[in-house]
Design an enzyme around this catalytic site. Structure first.
Site, PDB file in Angstrom:
ATOM      1  N   GLY A  12      60.400  54.934  25.309  1.00  0.00           N
ATOM      2  CA  GLY A  12      59.402  54.221  24.522  1.00  0.00           C
ATOM      3  C   GLY A  12      58.016  54.816  24.681  1.00  0.00           C
ATOM      4  O   GLY A  12      57.790  55.727  25.489  1.00  0.00           O
ATOM      5  N   ASP A  13      57.087  54.349  23.842  1.00  0.00           N
ATOM      6  CA  ASP A  13      55.674  54.722  23.900  1.00  0.00           C
ATOM      7  C   ASP A  13      55.430  56.211  23.671  1.00  0.00           C
ATOM      8  O   ASP A  13      54.490  56.793  24.207  1.00  0.00           O
ATOM      9  CB  ASP A  13      55.053  54.297  25.256  1.00  0.00           C
ATOM     10  N   LYS A  16      54.969  56.609  18.471  1.00  0.00           N
ATOM     11  CA  LYS A  16      55.608  56.344  17.168  1.00  0.00           C
ATOM     12  C   LYS A  16      54.607  55.780  16.159  1.00  0.00           C
ATOM     13  O   LYS A  16      54.583  56.188  14.997  1.00  0.00           O
ATOM     14  CB  LYS A  16      56.773  55.353  17.346  1.00  0.00           C
ATOM     15  N   ALA A  39      57.718  45.692  21.452  1.00  0.00           N
ATOM     16  CA  ALA A  39      57.103  46.953  21.005  1.00  0.00           C
ATOM     17  C   ALA A  39      55.584  46.824  20.975  1.00  0.00           C
ATOM     18  O   ALA A  39      55.045  45.759  20.720  1.00  0.00           O
ATOM     19  CB  ALA A  39      57.605  47.297  19.601  1.00  0.00           C
ATOM     20  N   GLY A  40      54.922  47.940  21.245  1.00  0.00           N
ATOM     21  CA  GLY A  40      53.464  48.012  21.074  1.00  0.00           C
ATOM     22  C   GLY A  40      53.167  49.375  20.496  1.00  0.00           C
ATOM     23  O   GLY A  40      53.283  50.390  21.187  1.00  0.00           O
ATOM     24  N   HIS A  41      52.863  49.425  19.201  1.00  0.00           N
ATOM     25  CA  HIS A  41      52.644  50.693  18.513  1.00  0.00           C
ATOM     26  C   HIS A  41      51.161  50.835  18.193  1.00  0.00           C
ATOM     27  O   HIS A  41      50.613  50.065  17.408  1.00  0.00           O
ATOM     28  CB  HIS A  41      53.492  50.766  17.238  1.00  0.00           C
ATOM     29  N   ARG A 143      76.385  34.130  18.255  1.00  0.00           N
ATOM     30  CA  ARG A 143      76.522  33.376  17.008  1.00  0.00           C
ATOM     31  C   ARG A 143      75.897  31.982  17.073  1.00  0.00           C
ATOM     32  O   ARG A 143      76.392  31.029  16.507  1.00  0.00           O
ATOM     33  CB  ARG A 143      77.995  33.310  16.586  1.00  0.00           C
ATOM     34  N   GLN A 224      60.912  50.967  20.788  1.00  0.00           N
ATOM     35  CA  GLN A 224      61.445  51.409  22.083  1.00  0.00           C
ATOM     36  C   GLN A 224      61.835  52.892  21.985  1.00  0.00           C
ATOM     37  O   GLN A 224      61.209  53.625  21.246  1.00  0.00           O
ATOM     38  CB  GLN A 224      62.634  50.525  22.529  1.00  0.00           C
ATOM     39  N   THR A 301      51.951  45.044  27.526  1.00  0.00           N
ATOM     40  CA  THR A 301      51.765  44.242  28.743  1.00  0.00           C
ATOM     41  C   THR A 301      50.642  44.769  29.646  1.00  0.00           C
ATOM     42  O   THR A 301      50.287  44.104  30.612  1.00  0.00           O
ATOM     43  CB  THR A 301      53.070  44.232  29.573  1.00  0.00           C
ATOM     44  N   ARG A 305      52.187  52.692  33.413  1.00  0.00           N
ATOM     45  CA  ARG A 305      53.473  53.340  33.118  1.00  0.00           C
ATOM     46  C   ARG A 305      53.816  54.315  34.233  1.00  0.00           C
ATOM     47  O   ARG A 305      52.932  54.983  34.763  1.00  0.00           O
ATOM     48  CB  ARG A 305      53.395  54.090  31.784  1.00  0.00           C
ATOM     49  N   SER A 410      51.105  66.517  18.327  1.00  0.00           N
ATOM     50  CA  SER A 410      49.978  65.598  18.373  1.00  0.00           C
ATOM     51  C   SER A 410      49.127  65.973  19.576  1.00  0.00           C
ATOM     52  O   SER A 410      49.651  66.141  20.679  1.00  0.00           O
ATOM     53  CB  SER A 410      50.497  64.157  18.483  1.00  0.00           C
TER      54      SER A 410
HETATM   55  P1  GDP Z   1      54.498  53.872  20.590  1.00  0.00           P
HETATM   56  O1  GDP Z   1      54.981  52.608  21.206  1.00  0.00           O
HETATM   57  O2  GDP Z   1      55.543  54.929  20.559  1.00  0.00           O
HETATM   58  O3  GDP Z   1      53.868  53.671  19.243  1.00  0.00           O
HETATM   59  O4  GDP Z   1      53.343  54.425  21.554  1.00  0.00           O
HETATM   60  P2  GDP Z   1      52.180  53.556  22.262  1.00  0.00           P
HETATM   61  O5  GDP Z   1      51.179  53.184  21.248  1.00  0.00           O
HETATM   62  O6  GDP Z   1      52.772  52.471  23.092  1.00  0.00           O
HETATM   63  O7  GDP Z   1      51.626  54.609  23.294  1.00  0.00           O
HETATM   64  C1  GDP Z   1      51.129  55.842  22.898  1.00  0.00           C
HETATM   65  C2  GDP Z   1      49.692  55.947  23.419  1.00  0.00           C
HETATM   66  O8  GDP Z   1      49.287  57.297  23.358  1.00  0.00           O
HETATM   67  C3  GDP Z   1      48.691  55.184  22.571  1.00  0.00           C
HETATM   68  O9  GDP Z   1      47.627  54.764  23.403  1.00  0.00           O
HETATM   69  C4  GDP Z   1      48.207  56.238  21.568  1.00  0.00           C
HETATM   70  O10 GDP Z   1      46.894  55.956  21.084  1.00  0.00           O
HETATM   71  C5  GDP Z   1      48.208  57.460  22.429  1.00  0.00           C
HETATM   72  N1  GDP Z   1      48.485  58.735  21.754  1.00  0.00           N
HETATM   73  C6  GDP Z   1      49.347  58.991  20.736  1.00  0.00           C
HETATM   74  N2  GDP Z   1      49.397  60.325  20.488  1.00  0.00           N
HETATM   75  C7  GDP Z   1      48.563  60.904  21.381  1.00  0.00           C
HETATM   76  C8  GDP Z   1      48.211  62.259  21.665  1.00  0.00           C
HETATM   77  O11 GDP Z   1      48.691  63.203  21.050  1.00  0.00           O
HETATM   78  N3  GDP Z   1      47.314  62.470  22.670  1.00  0.00           N
HETATM   79  C9  GDP Z   1      46.774  61.454  23.403  1.00  0.00           C
HETATM   80  N4  GDP Z   1      45.921  61.763  24.364  1.00  0.00           N
HETATM   81  N5  GDP Z   1      47.087  60.171  23.170  1.00  0.00           N
HETATM   82  C10 GDP Z   1      47.981  59.905  22.188  1.00  0.00           C
HETATM   83  P1  IMO Z   2      57.621  50.648  22.119  1.00  0.00           P
HETATM   84  O1  IMO Z   2      58.208  50.326  20.765  1.00  0.00           O
HETATM   85  C1  IMO Z   2      58.247  50.906  26.434  1.00  0.00           C
HETATM   86  C2  IMO Z   2      61.119  48.107  28.204  1.00  0.00           C
HETATM   87  C3  IMO Z   2      60.578  47.050  29.145  1.00  0.00           C
HETATM   88  C4  IMO Z   2      61.767  46.860  30.059  1.00  0.00           C
HETATM   89  C5  IMO Z   2      62.944  47.009  29.106  1.00  0.00           C
HETATM   90  C6  IMO Z   2      63.511  45.686  28.610  1.00  0.00           C
HETATM   91  O2  IMO Z   2      56.182  50.335  22.245  1.00  0.00           O
HETATM   92  O3  IMO Z   2      57.978  52.039  22.538  1.00  0.00           O
HETATM   93  P2  IMO Z   2      62.655  43.849  26.896  1.00  0.00           P
HETATM   94  O4  IMO Z   2      61.373  43.086  26.831  1.00  0.00           O
HETATM   95  O5  IMO Z   2      62.933  44.678  25.688  1.00  0.00           O
HETATM   96  O6  IMO Z   2      63.814  42.998  27.265  1.00  0.00           O
HETATM   97  O7  IMO Z   2      62.447  44.881  28.115  1.00  0.00           O
HETATM   98  O8  IMO Z   2      62.484  47.770  28.006  1.00  0.00           O
HETATM   99  N1  IMO Z   2      60.472  48.141  26.870  1.00  0.00           N
HETATM  100  C7  IMO Z   2      59.618  49.084  26.469  1.00  0.00           C
HETATM  101  N2  IMO Z   2      59.080  50.126  27.142  1.00  0.00           N
HETATM  102  N3  IMO Z   2      57.949  50.736  25.129  1.00  0.00           N
HETATM  103  C8  IMO Z   2      58.499  49.715  24.441  1.00  0.00           C
HETATM  104  O9  IMO Z   2      58.364  49.592  23.102  1.00  0.00           O
HETATM  105  C9  IMO Z   2      59.346  48.806  25.112  1.00  0.00           C
HETATM  106  N4  IMO Z   2      60.017  47.692  24.756  1.00  0.00           N
HETATM  107  C10 IMO Z   2      60.715  47.295  25.830  1.00  0.00           C
HETATM  108  O10 IMO Z   2      59.436  47.515  29.836  1.00  0.00           O
HETATM  109  O11 IMO Z   2      61.828  47.929  30.988  1.00  0.00           O
HETATM  110 MG    MG Z   3      54.478  51.308  22.777  1.00  0.00          MG
END
Ligand code: GDP
Ligand code: IMO
Ligand code: MG
Length: 422
Positions: A12-13, A16, A39-41, A143, A224, A301, A305, A410
């Site tokens: 994850g993270d 995306k 999720a946190g995008h 269900r 994720q 949260t 990480r 990126s």
């Molecule tokens: P996602 O869950 O896959 O959408 O990713 P998150 O938003 O949780 O985490 C990605 C983090 O990296 C965010 O704080 C973005 O602003 C940051 N980010 C994304 N691409 C880049 C990059 O190329 N360089 C840097 N330094 N930060 C980035």
């Molecule tokens: P995005 O979309 C990173 C992790 C949690 C935990 C496990 C199970 O932003 O990439 P849950 O709440 O789903 O039952 O937690 O999955 N987790 C993530 N880690 N990015 C995420 O989403 C996540 N969504 C869940 O930290 O380890």
């Molecule tokens: Mg995220």
């Protein structure tokens, strides 16, 4: 006539949100197919940071339609706040956000059950986001779940009362319910469901296939990452949905032969939030440098990480599972703080070097075997500058190992901080 897919290949993270926001101009519709407010995008719109949890990351392209698909689980309370935050940026999504009637509802008691389950596991806890994800998918598969479409049926209140009673029965075994203010949670949730009822609720599978037939271009947005997939991730330290490409078919109602490009995203290194195996984790100064340089704190949260070097066997596994056709690598700029960079090419376990993940990765320690590369220390990425030669060597080695072309890099969090590879 194809649905392209964009998903994370790690834990994850991977970035995306930013990449979907960037690619969205090539599409007419962006659809989320699984996960929920775990999720946190993150993306930047007009210089402001926005973190999306349920809402697809295409919303900031004014022409684009967005669908929250049947595979998603929705917390009406936090969804309403998230929607408001988008509106506060000046963007009108009232006629552009559609929600599948078959998406399941996270109830207030699902969140308490999530906390109870984690507390009961003690030191073996998953490290869940406590958003009620696991218990909601359990009720779906069992269900018993309630769906968005149920909100408009006269039987809703009765069905809600019945499921809540079942949950309270389970919670009697724990003392955790006392720590949650259920009436307050319910009051907020009720405002949320009232709001949900006012939105554009559709039969997502017909809606999407009709648009596809009309020639609309569709991008499915994963949440994720593949290593958190319920079947193929580092079980039991996973989330409760199928995060891989197959999840697009069941999470949106898209037939397998309609899947087109699969964009797989990886960071130039690795991170993980929550518990569970992480072969390349660095519990040292290098790991701390990655965390600080990459701002590696959870978007949902705020938890720090866990960080480590890129894990190529795990990536190769994820590419196989997803049918990735193009790789996108993010956060390359973060590696600019290092003189030397490592990439895990093999795992050492049972006395042998291997490129495959063992079944019992959660019990069996594997030692990463690294290849090291000269870095591109202190390079500052600008739109016109050529890529440093050492970075090109690193990218070529990674692409050769993985057998998939890297088509986009990126190099910073902002929308325009991208380098297309030709
Ligand atoms: P996602 O869950 O896959 O959408 O990713 P998150 O938003 O949780 O985490 C990605 C983090 O990296 C965010 O704080 C973005 O602003 C940051 N980010 C994304 N691409 C880049 C990059 O190329 N360089 C840097 N330094 N930060 C980035
Ligand atoms: P995005 O979309 C990173 C992790 C949690 C935990 C496990 C199970 O932003 O990439 P849950 O709440 O789903 O039952 O937690 O999955 N987790 C993530 N880690 N990015 C995420 O989403 C996540 N969504 C869940 O930290 O380890
Ligand atoms: Mg995220």
């Amino acid at each position: 006539m194809r649905v392209d897919v964009l998903l994370g290949l790690q834990w994850g993270d991977e970035g995306k949100g930013k990449i979907v926001d960037y690619l969205a101009h090539q599409y007419d519709i962006v659809a989320r197919f699984q996960g929920g407010p775990n999720a946190g995008h993150t993306l930047y719109y007009n210089g402001n940071k926005v973190v999306l949890h349920h809402i697809p990351s295409g919303v900031f392209q004014p022409h684009l339609l967005n669908l929250i698909g049947n595979g998603v689980v929705i917390d009406a309370a936090s969804f309403r706040q998230e929607y408001q935050k988008v509106v506060d940026t000046g963007v009108d999504i009232s006629q552009r956000l559609f929600i599948s009637r078959k998406a399941h509802l996270i109830l207030p008691t699902h969140k308490i059950l999530d906390a109870a389950s984690e507390a009961a596991k003690g030191s073996a806890k998953i490290g869940s986001t406590l958003r009620g994800i696991g218990p909601t998918y359990m009720d779906k598969i069992g269900r018993n779940g309630l769906r968005v479409g149920d909100l408009t049926l006269p039987t809703f209140e009765q069905a809600y009362a019945k499921l809540k009673e079942k949950h309270l029965g389970i919670l009697e075994r724990y003392d955790i319910a006392a720590h949650h203010d259920l009436p307050a949670m319910e009051a907020e949730w009720r405002e949320g469901i009232e709001f949900l009822r006012s939105l554009l609720l559709v039969d997502g599978e017909y809606w999407l296939n009709d648009h596809l037939r009309q020639g609309k271009r569709i991008l499915a947005e994963g949440a994720q990452g593949s290593m958190l997939d319920i079947d193929f991730g580092t079980y039991p330290y996973v989330t409760s949905s199928n995060t891989v490409t197959a999840g697009v078919c069941s999470g949106l109602g898209i037939a397998p032969q309609l899947i087109g490009e699969v964009y797989g995203i990886t960071k130039a290194y690795c991170t993980r939030v929550g518990s569970g195996p992480f072969p390349t984790e660095l519990n040292d100064e290098t790991g701390e440098q990655l965390r600080q340089a990459g701002g590696e704190f959870g978007a949902t949260t705020g938890r720090p990480r866990r960080c480590g070097w890129i894990d190529l066997p795990a990536l190769r596994y994820a590419i196989m599972l997803n049918g990735v056709t193009q790789l996108i690598m993010t956060k390359i700029d973060v590696l600019s703080v290092f003189e030397r960079i490592s990439a895990c090419t093999h795992y050492l376990y049972e006395g042998k070097l291997a490129q495959t993940l063992p079944f019992d990765l959660d019990r069996q320690p594997v030692s990463p075997h690294y290849e090291t590369f000269a870095g591109w220390a202190n390079h500052v990425f600008t739109p016109d500058a050529a890529l440093p030669q050492n970075l090109q060597i690193y990218l070529q080695a990674v692409a050769a190992y993985l057998g998939v072309p890297i088509t986009l890099l990126s190099v910073g969090p902002q929308r325009e901080q991208l380098v297309a590879m030709t």
